[in-house]
Motif scaffolding. Structure first.
Motif, PDB file in Angstrom:
ATOM      1  N   ALA A  35      27.486  50.126 -36.683  1.00  0.00           N
ATOM      2  CA  ALA A  35      26.344  50.883 -37.204  1.00  0.00           C
ATOM      3  C   ALA A  35      26.755  52.002 -38.154  1.00  0.00           C
ATOM      4  CB  ALA A  35      25.536  51.457 -36.041  1.00  0.00           C
ATOM      5  N   ILE A  36      27.934  52.587 -37.920  1.00  0.00           N
ATOM      6  CA  ILE A  36      28.292  53.783 -38.693  1.00  0.00           C
ATOM      7  C   ILE A  36      29.474  53.585 -39.634  1.00  0.00           C
ATOM      8  CG2 ILE A  36      27.410  55.275 -36.869  1.00  0.00           C
ATOM      9  CD1 ILE A  36      30.269  55.895 -36.058  1.00  0.00           C
ATOM     10  N   LYS A  37      30.045  52.387 -39.677  1.00  0.00           N
ATOM     11  CA  LYS A  37      31.277  52.225 -40.467  1.00  0.00           C
ATOM     12  C   LYS A  37      31.051  52.513 -41.950  1.00  0.00           C
ATOM     13  CE  LYS A  37      30.865  47.200 -40.999  1.00  0.00           C
ATOM     14  NZ  LYS A  37      31.441  45.891 -40.590  1.00  0.00           N
ATOM     15  N   VAL A  38      29.911  52.080 -42.514  1.00  0.00           N
ATOM     16  CA  VAL A  38      29.657  52.348 -43.935  1.00  0.00           C
ATOM     17  C   VAL A  38      29.580  53.843 -44.193  1.00  0.00           C
ATOM     18  CG1 VAL A  38      27.994  52.108 -45.811  1.00  0.00           C
ATOM     19  CG2 VAL A  38      28.568  50.127 -44.400  1.00  0.00           C
ATOM     20  N   TRP A  39      28.942  54.578 -43.279  1.00  0.00           N
ATOM     21  CA  TRP A  39      28.786  56.014 -43.473  1.00  0.00           C
ATOM     22  C   TRP A  39      30.096  56.756 -43.265  1.00  0.00           C
ATOM     23  CZ3 TRP A  39      24.694  56.886 -46.090  1.00  0.00           C
ATOM     24  CH2 TRP A  39      23.605  56.021 -45.963  1.00  0.00           C
ATOM     25  N   LEU A  40      30.923  56.282 -42.353  1.00  0.00           N
ATOM     26  CA  LEU A  40      32.241  56.898 -42.194  1.00  0.00           C
ATOM     27  C   LEU A  40      33.083  56.696 -43.451  1.00  0.00           C
ATOM     28  CD1 LEU A  40      33.286  56.011 -38.523  1.00  0.00           C
ATOM     29  CD2 LEU A  40      32.671  58.251 -39.426  1.00  0.00           C
ATOM     30  N   PHE A  41      33.090  55.476 -43.962  1.00  0.00           N
ATOM     31  CA  PHE A  41      33.889  55.217 -45.154  1.00  0.00           C
ATOM     32  C   PHE A  41      33.220  55.768 -46.411  1.00  0.00           C
ATOM     33  CE2 PHE A  41      36.015  52.512 -42.156  1.00  0.00           C
ATOM     34  CZ  PHE A  41      37.343  52.590 -42.558  1.00  0.00           C
ATOM     35  N   ALA A  42      31.946  56.146 -46.306  1.00  0.00           N
ATOM     36  CA  ALA A  42      31.300  56.870 -47.406  1.00  0.00           C
ATOM     37  C   ALA A  42      31.944  58.244 -47.575  1.00  0.00           C
ATOM     38  CB  ALA A  42      29.807  57.010 -47.155  1.00  0.00           C
ATOM     39  N   VAL A  43      32.368  58.841 -46.449  1.00  0.00           N
ATOM     40  CA  VAL A  43      33.092  60.110 -46.512  1.00  0.00           C
ATOM     41  C   VAL A  43      34.412  59.895 -47.251  1.00  0.00           C
ATOM     42  CG1 VAL A  43      34.166  61.950 -45.164  1.00  0.00           C
ATOM     43  CG2 VAL A  43      32.024  60.916 -44.377  1.00  0.00           C
ATOM     44  N   ALA A  44      35.094  58.797 -46.930  1.00  0.00           N
ATOM     45  CA  ALA A  44      36.338  58.463 -47.629  1.00  0.00           C
ATOM     46  C   ALA A  44      36.066  58.218 -49.111  1.00  0.00           C
ATOM     47  CB  ALA A  44      36.974  57.230 -46.989  1.00  0.00           C
ATOM     48  N   MET A  45      34.933  57.602 -49.410  1.00  0.00           N
ATOM     49  CA  MET A  45      34.556  57.341 -50.808  1.00  0.00           C
ATOM     50  C   MET A  45      34.385  58.646 -51.579  1.00  0.00           C
ATOM     51  SD  MET A  45      30.996  55.699 -52.214  1.00  0.00           S
ATOM     52  CE  MET A  45      30.170  57.271 -51.830  1.00  0.00           C
ATOM     53  N   VAL A  46      33.729  59.631 -50.959  1.00  0.00           N
ATOM     54  CA  VAL A  46      33.506  60.925 -51.621  1.00  0.00           C
ATOM     55  C   VAL A  46      34.848  61.583 -51.951  1.00  0.00           C
ATOM     56  CG1 VAL A  46      32.613  63.268 -51.286  1.00  0.00           C
ATOM     57  CG2 VAL A  46      31.235  61.299 -50.607  1.00  0.00           C
TER      58      VAL A  46
ATOM     59  N   LYS B 174      37.179  61.472 -34.898  1.00  0.00           N
ATOM     60  CA  LYS B 174      38.586  61.608 -35.294  1.00  0.00           C
ATOM     61  C   LYS B 174      38.833  61.052 -36.690  1.00  0.00           C
ATOM     62  CE  LYS B 174      40.297  59.708 -31.529  1.00  0.00           C
ATOM     63  NZ  LYS B 174      41.219  59.246 -30.478  1.00  0.00           N
ATOM     64  N   PHE B 175      37.802  60.545 -37.324  1.00  0.00           N
ATOM     65  CA  PHE B 175      37.937  60.047 -38.696  1.00  0.00           C
ATOM     66  C   PHE B 175      38.439  61.145 -39.635  1.00  0.00           C
ATOM     67  CE2 PHE B 175      36.465  58.486 -42.841  1.00  0.00           C
ATOM     68  CZ  PHE B 175      36.857  57.165 -42.783  1.00  0.00           C
ATOM     69  N   VAL B 176      38.177  62.409 -39.273  1.00  0.00           N
ATOM     70  CA  VAL B 176      38.620  63.525 -40.129  1.00  0.00           C
ATOM     71  C   VAL B 176      40.139  63.516 -40.315  1.00  0.00           C
ATOM     72  CG1 VAL B 176      36.651  64.993 -39.560  1.00  0.00           C
ATOM     73  CG2 VAL B 176      38.717  65.133 -38.168  1.00  0.00           C
ATOM     74  N   PHE B 177      40.874  62.990 -39.324  1.00  0.00           N
ATOM     75  CA  PHE B 177      42.332  62.960 -39.427  1.00  0.00           C
ATOM     76  C   PHE B 177      42.818  61.952 -40.463  1.00  0.00           C
ATOM     77  CE2 PHE B 177      41.694  64.541 -35.036  1.00  0.00           C
ATOM     78  CZ  PHE B 177      42.438  65.715 -35.123  1.00  0.00           C
ATOM     79  N   PHE B 178      41.927  61.068 -40.917  1.00  0.00           N
ATOM     80  CA  PHE B 178      42.316  60.020 -41.854  1.00  0.00           C
ATOM     81  C   PHE B 178      41.941  60.338 -43.305  1.00  0.00           C
ATOM     82  CE2 PHE B 178      42.122  58.107 -37.710  1.00  0.00           C
ATOM     83  CZ  PHE B 178      43.214  57.247 -37.688  1.00  0.00           C
TER      84      PHE B 178
ATOM     85  N   ARG C 183      47.301  57.897 -37.849  1.00  0.00           N
ATOM     86  CA  ARG C 183      46.993  57.492 -36.479  1.00  0.00           C
ATOM     87  C   ARG C 183      47.941  58.174 -35.487  1.00  0.00           C
ATOM     88  NH1 ARG C 183      43.637  53.042 -35.502  1.00  0.00           N
ATOM     89  NH2 ARG C 183      44.741  52.586 -33.557  1.00  0.00           N
ATOM     90  N   TYR C 184      49.198  58.324 -35.865  1.00  0.00           N
ATOM     91  CA  TYR C 184      50.143  59.015 -34.989  1.00  0.00           C
ATOM     92  C   TYR C 184      49.660  60.433 -34.705  1.00  0.00           C
ATOM     93  CZ  TYR C 184      54.201  61.661 -33.432  1.00  0.00           C
ATOM     94  OH  TYR C 184      55.031  62.492 -32.718  1.00  0.00           O
ATOM     95  N   TRP C 185      49.304  61.171 -35.754  1.00  0.00           N
ATOM     96  CA  TRP C 185      48.911  62.571 -35.569  1.00  0.00           C
ATOM     97  C   TRP C 185      47.549  62.699 -34.900  1.00  0.00           C
ATOM     98  CZ3 TRP C 185      52.112  66.285 -35.170  1.00  0.00           C
ATOM     99  CH2 TRP C 185      53.361  66.200 -35.797  1.00  0.00           C
ATOM    100  N   ALA C 186      46.616  61.806 -35.225  1.00  0.00           N
ATOM    101  CA  ALA C 186      45.319  61.825 -34.537  1.00  0.00           C
ATOM    102  C   ALA C 186      45.505  61.585 -33.047  1.00  0.00           C
ATOM    103  CB  ALA C 186      44.397  60.761 -35.144  1.00  0.00           C
ATOM    104  N   HIS C 187      46.387  60.652 -32.723  1.00  0.00           N
ATOM    105  CA  HIS C 187      46.655  60.308 -31.330  1.00  0.00           C
ATOM    106  C   HIS C 187      47.362  61.462 -30.613  1.00  0.00           C
ATOM    107  CE1 HIS C 187      48.189  56.894 -28.471  1.00  0.00           C
ATOM    108  NE2 HIS C 187      47.438  57.779 -27.842  1.00  0.00           N
ATOM    109  N   ARG C 188      48.348  62.027 -31.280  1.00  0.00           N
ATOM    110  CA  ARG C 188      49.106  63.122 -30.660  1.00  0.00           C
ATOM    111  C   ARG C 188      48.217  64.341 -30.394  1.00  0.00           C
ATOM    112  NH1 ARG C 188      55.031  65.523 -32.506  1.00  0.00           N
ATOM    113  NH2 ARG C 188      54.982  67.350 -31.143  1.00  0.00           N
ATOM    114  N   ILE C 189      47.426  64.714 -31.380  1.00  0.00           N
ATOM    115  CA  ILE C 189      46.532  65.874 -31.208  1.00  0.00           C
ATOM    116  C   ILE C 189      45.497  65.594 -30.133  1.00  0.00           C
ATOM    117  CG2 ILE C 189      44.771  67.277 -32.368  1.00  0.00           C
ATOM    118  CD1 ILE C 189      46.505  66.959 -34.933  1.00  0.00           C
ATOM    119  N   SER C 190      45.120  64.328 -29.975  1.00  0.00           N
ATOM    120  CA  SER C 190      44.160  63.957 -28.927  1.00  0.00           C
ATOM    121  C   SER C 190      44.724  64.131 -27.528  1.00  0.00           C
ATOM    122  CB  SER C 190      43.713  62.499 -29.112  1.00  0.00           C
ATOM    123  OG  SER C 190      42.994  62.351 -30.314  1.00  0.00           O
TER     124      SER C 190
END
Length: 320
Positions: free
Chosen positions: A67-78, A146-150, A105-112
Motif C-alpha cells: 500500500a505504501i511502497k510508491v509513497w515511500l519511494f516517492a520520498v527517494a524520488m524527491v 526506518k526508510f529514513v536510513f536509506f 541496512r547495516y546501520w539501520a539494523h544496528r541503530i534498531s
C-alpha cells in the motif's frame, strides 16, 4: 547535461518491477521442506502457534508494504530529483546500489538495537524462540519508518527504480539466512557474506551473541565496525526476557506500549529523550527504577522459595 527528472506518474511503474511475488512459490516450498526435515529428524524447528503468529504478522506487513511502497519511494524520488548528479542505470550502477543499500541496512539494523525508539520497530523480529524460515516474516508493522536510513541511496544519485530492485533482492536474501538446516559454508563465503551461521548468532540471546552480526547480505560491515561474532555454542533464540504471548498485536506493539507508559512518568524533556534514544533496558526514570527493584525482589523470592521448602521439616517428622 541536465539530469532527467522522475515524475510521480512514472514512479507508479515501480509496481511492474515487483519481483517478490515470483519468489512466493520458492518461499512456500522452502518452509515446507524445512518443516518436513524437522519432523523427519525429530527436531522442533516449528511451533504451530509461533508459526501462525509469524504468518499473520508477515501477511499484514505485506499488505502494508504494497500500500505504501510508491509513497515511500516517492520520498527517494524527491531526494534523487534534488541532487544535480546521477548514476547511470548500467550494470555497475546496480552493483553500487546494492552495496549502498546493504551498507544502509547495516546501520539501520544496528541503530534498531542501540536505541529504544528504533528497537520498538524491530523487537517483533526477535520475539521467536525458534530459528526457521518463517522468522523472516516477523517484521514489525512500524518498521517502514526506518526508510529514513536509506535516503543516502538516492542522495548519491541512484534512481528509485534501481533502488527498489536492489532493496527487494536484499530482502529476499535475508529470508534464506533464517534457518538451522544450513550449517557453516565454505570459509570464503563465511568471510564475505552473511550466512545462516552468522544470522543464528544475531538471533541468540546468549551474552556473547547479543548485538552482534547486523549485516544483511555482507558480513564485512560487521568485521569492519567491530560487531562480528562467529557461531560457537548453539544460540538460545529469542529475547533476554522471553515473551509468553503468541498474539500478533502484542508481539508488534508491546514495546511501544511500554515506551508510552515510561514516557508518562518522565519528569523532563531530557528524560523523555533518554527513554526514546538510550539503549533498550536503560533505566532513566524513578518509575523504571522502582519497577526494576520490585521485579528483582520478586525474582529473588521465587528463587528462594524452593530452598525454604527444602529446609522446612515435614509435619510427619515434627510429630515424631
Amino acid at each position: 547535461m541536465t539530469k532527467e527528472q522522475i515524475t510521480l506518474e512514472e514512479l507508479r511503474g515501480i509496481d511492474d518491477l515487483t519481483i517478490m511475488h515470483y519468489a512466493i512459490p520458492i518461499i512456500i516450498v522452502s518452509v515446507l521442506i524445512e518443516w518436513g526435515v524437522g519432523i523427519y529428524k525429530k527436531r522442533d524447528y516449528y511451533h504451530k502457534k509461533d508459526f501462525m503468529a509469524a504468518l499473520t504478522i508477515g501477511g499484514v506487513n505485506t499488505l502494508l508494504s504494497g500500500a505504501i511502497k510508491v509513497w515511500l519511494f516517492a520520498v527517494a524520488m524527491v531526494v534523487y530529483n534534488l541532487v544535480p548528479w546521477s548514476v547511470p542505470r548500467v550494470w555497475w550502477g546496480f552493483i553500487l546500489c546494492f552495496i549502498a543499500v546493504d551498507f544502509c541496512r547495516y546501520w539501520a539494523h544496528r541503530i534498531s538495537h542501540e536505541q529504544r525508539f528504533w528497537w520498538a520497530t524491530h523487537v517483533t523480529h526477535h520475539s521467536s524462540q525458534k530459528m526457521n524460515f518463517s522468522v523472516s516474516f516477523r517484521t514489525g508493522w512500524t518498521q517502514h519508518i526506518k526508510f529514513v536510513f536509506f535516503l543516502p541511496v538516492p542522495f548519491i544519485g541512484l534512481d528509485p527504480f534501481t533502488f527498489f530492485i536492489c532493496h527487494q533482492l536484499a530482502v529476499l536474501y535475508q529470508f534464506f539466512v533464517h534457518t538451522e538446516l544450513v550449517k557453516k559454508l565454505p570459509a570464503p563465503i563465511e568471510y564475505i557474506m552473511v550466512t545462516p551461521s552468522h544470522h543464528r548468532v544475531h538471533h541468540g540471546s546468549n551474552p556473547k551473541y547479543i548485538d552482534k552480526n547486523y549485516g544483511s547480505t555482507f558480513i564485512v560491515w560487521d568485521r569492519l565496525f567491530g560487531t562480528f561474532q562467529p557461531e560457537e555454542e548453539r544460540p538460545v533464540y529469542g529475547l533476554t526476557k522471553p515473551l509468553t504471548s503468541f498474539n500478533p498485536l502484542y508481539l508488534v506493539f508491546h514495546e511501544w506500549v511500554d515506551i508510552w507508559r515510561d514516557l508518562k512518568h518522565a519528569r523532563s524533556g531530557k528524560e523523555m529523550f533518554q527513554i526514546l534514544f538510550k539503549p533498550p533496558g536503560a533505566i532513566v526514570t524513578d518509575y523504571q527504577r522502582r519497577n526494576q527493584e520490585q521485579a528483582l525482589a520478586l525474582e529473588t523470592r521465587e528463587e528462594e522459595k524452593p530452598e525454604r521448602l527444602l529446609k522446612q521439616p515435614s509435619n510427619i517428622l515434627e510429630a515424631t
